[in-house]
Motif scaffolding. Structure first.
Motif, PDB file in Angstrom:
ATOM      1  N   PRO A 233       0.848  -1.198   0.000  1.00 39.08           N
ATOM      2  CA  PRO A 233       0.000   0.000   0.000  1.00 39.08           C
ATOM      3  C   PRO A 233       0.881   1.245   0.000  1.00 39.08           C
ATOM      4  O   PRO A 233       1.881   1.318   0.733  1.00 39.08           O
TER       5      PRO A 233
ATOM      6  N   THR B 296      -3.672   7.054   1.280  1.00 39.16           N
ATOM      7  CA  THR B 296      -3.145   5.724   0.953  1.00 39.16           C
ATOM      8  C   THR B 296      -3.909   5.131  -0.219  1.00 39.16           C
ATOM      9  O   THR B 296      -5.121   5.319  -0.348  1.00 39.16           O
ATOM     10  N   LYS B 297      -3.193   4.386  -1.063  1.00 40.47           N
ATOM     11  CA  LYS B 297      -3.864   3.643  -2.127  1.00 40.47           C
ATOM     12  C   LYS B 297      -3.166   2.301  -2.325  1.00 40.47           C
ATOM     13  O   LYS B 297      -1.956   2.163  -2.101  1.00 40.47           O
ATOM     14  N   THR B 298      -3.948   1.310  -2.747  1.00 43.27           N
ATOM     15  CA  THR B 298      -3.424  -0.023  -3.011  1.00 43.27           C
ATOM     16  C   THR B 298      -3.272  -0.288  -4.501  1.00 43.27           C
ATOM     17  O   THR B 298      -2.571  -1.217  -4.897  1.00 43.27           O
TER      18      THR B 298
END
Length: 345
Positions: free
Chosen positions: A15, A22-24
């Protein structure tokens, strides 16, 4: 011309967190321009805090597709000016189309883009800059683990937390590599003035975007007081921002997606040189398509952050090789890449 496009969500290995969230996965749009049997490819990643989504880019394509395709293409800069006026509220899409136009043009000319750029700029008389590897915000322990997982000569460390000094200190204890710090506008002036001397003692090379993008008075003070070079990112989006960075920053970080492509980036590099500002070209987590566009600027810039393909488990093209910061790009014309569609690394 004919325009084709496709969207993807590229999965991050870890992540990815900065001070803004936050981004996955990294959503992105690939465009392909086809003319006289030649196809050029371009990319624009979608970035939430700039409020341009993949859906927005696709909606603009669908609304203006006839006009995008009808232009009598001869060379990229003329096409960029046309697109700039056709899509004034969507620099991300203009960027993708501009990169595709340059890739197509290079194939018409049977020349790599870095060679074509010599008509616009003189290459710098020094080795090509090494690409850094970004360590996203996490617990101190996890950030150290991420670094040890990827031995690299230069790290770009995302900060903007209450533990910033503890993070950099823990990383420095485990590596002699170059460390750069990127606050993504996460500090106020008081915090920055307090942290700068400590970061300098820890051997940090420079700091990127310490204050809010519009805090020019604060940057004037920090520029005067800082023991470390300061680079503008969020404060330097378009060509019109470059001159303002003088006497507030020591350098600028150009993002192709934000400034709307290679065509304006070349002008920004020239302008920064005239103002004696150092130049970095940065990543917005592009795949190999967008990263290849950055790679062809390497002979003309001081620093580079183009590690999107290193941070992701998926890609849509081949043609770039990363070896301990050294970036090698394909010898073929244009971008020198092979577009494949989505594949897992």
């Amino acid at each position: 011309m004919k325009l084709h496009y496709n969207s993807f969500d590229l999965r991050f290995h870890h992540p990815f967190t900065i001070s803004k969230g936050t981004k996955t996965h990294q959503p992105m749009l690939i465009v392909a321009l086809e003319h006289l049997g030649i196809t050029g490819y371009g990319e624009a990643p979608a970035i939430t805090y700039y409020d341009i989504t993949v859906d927005k880019m696709i909606a603009d394509i669908q609304a203006k597709k006839m006009f995008i395709e009808k232009f009598a293409f001869t060379e990229p800069s003329r096409y960029w000016h046309y697109l700039h006026h056709l899509l004034p509220q969507n620099p991300f899409l203009v960027c993708a189309l501009d990169i595709a136009a340059w890739d197509m043009y290079g194939k018409f000319k049977n020349s790599r883009l870095d060679e074509l750029f010599k008509a616009e700029l003189a290459p710098l008389d020094k080795p090509l800059p090494l690409c850094d590897f970004t360590i996203g915000i996490d617990s101190v322990e996890k950030m150290v683990a991420k670094m040890q997982e990827k031995p690299w000569p230069i790290y770009k460390v995302k900060v903007g937390t209450a533990d910033d000094i503890a993070i950099v200190k823990a990383l420095r204890e485990k590596t002699d590599a170059v460390i750069r710090v990127d606050a993504n506008a996460g500090w106020d002036l008081e915090t920055a003035l307090k942290l700068m001397p400590q970061l300098s003692e820890l051997g940090v090379e420079f700091v990127e975007q310490p204050l809010a993008k519009d805090n020019w008075e604060g940057m004037k003070v920090l520029y005067r007081e800082s023991s470390l070079p300061l680079y503008a990112d969020e404060s330097c989006v378009f060509e019109s921002d470059v001159a303002r960075c003088k006497d507030h920053f020591h350098g600028i970080n150009i993002k192709l997606t934000k400034c709307s492509g290679l065509t304006p980036a070349l002008r920004m590099i020239r302008q920064a040189r005239e103002l004696e500002l150092s130049v970095m070209v940065g990543s917005m987590n592009e795949s190999t398509v967008g990263s290849a566009a950055i790679a062809h600027l390497l002979p003309y810039i001081d620093h580079v952050d183009m590690d999107g393909p290193l941070l992701q488990d998926e890609d849509v093209a081949t043609g770039l090789v990363y070896d301990q910061g050294v970036v090698t790009y394909g010898q073929g014309p244009g971008l020198g890449i092979n577009y494949t569609g989505l594949y897992e690394r």
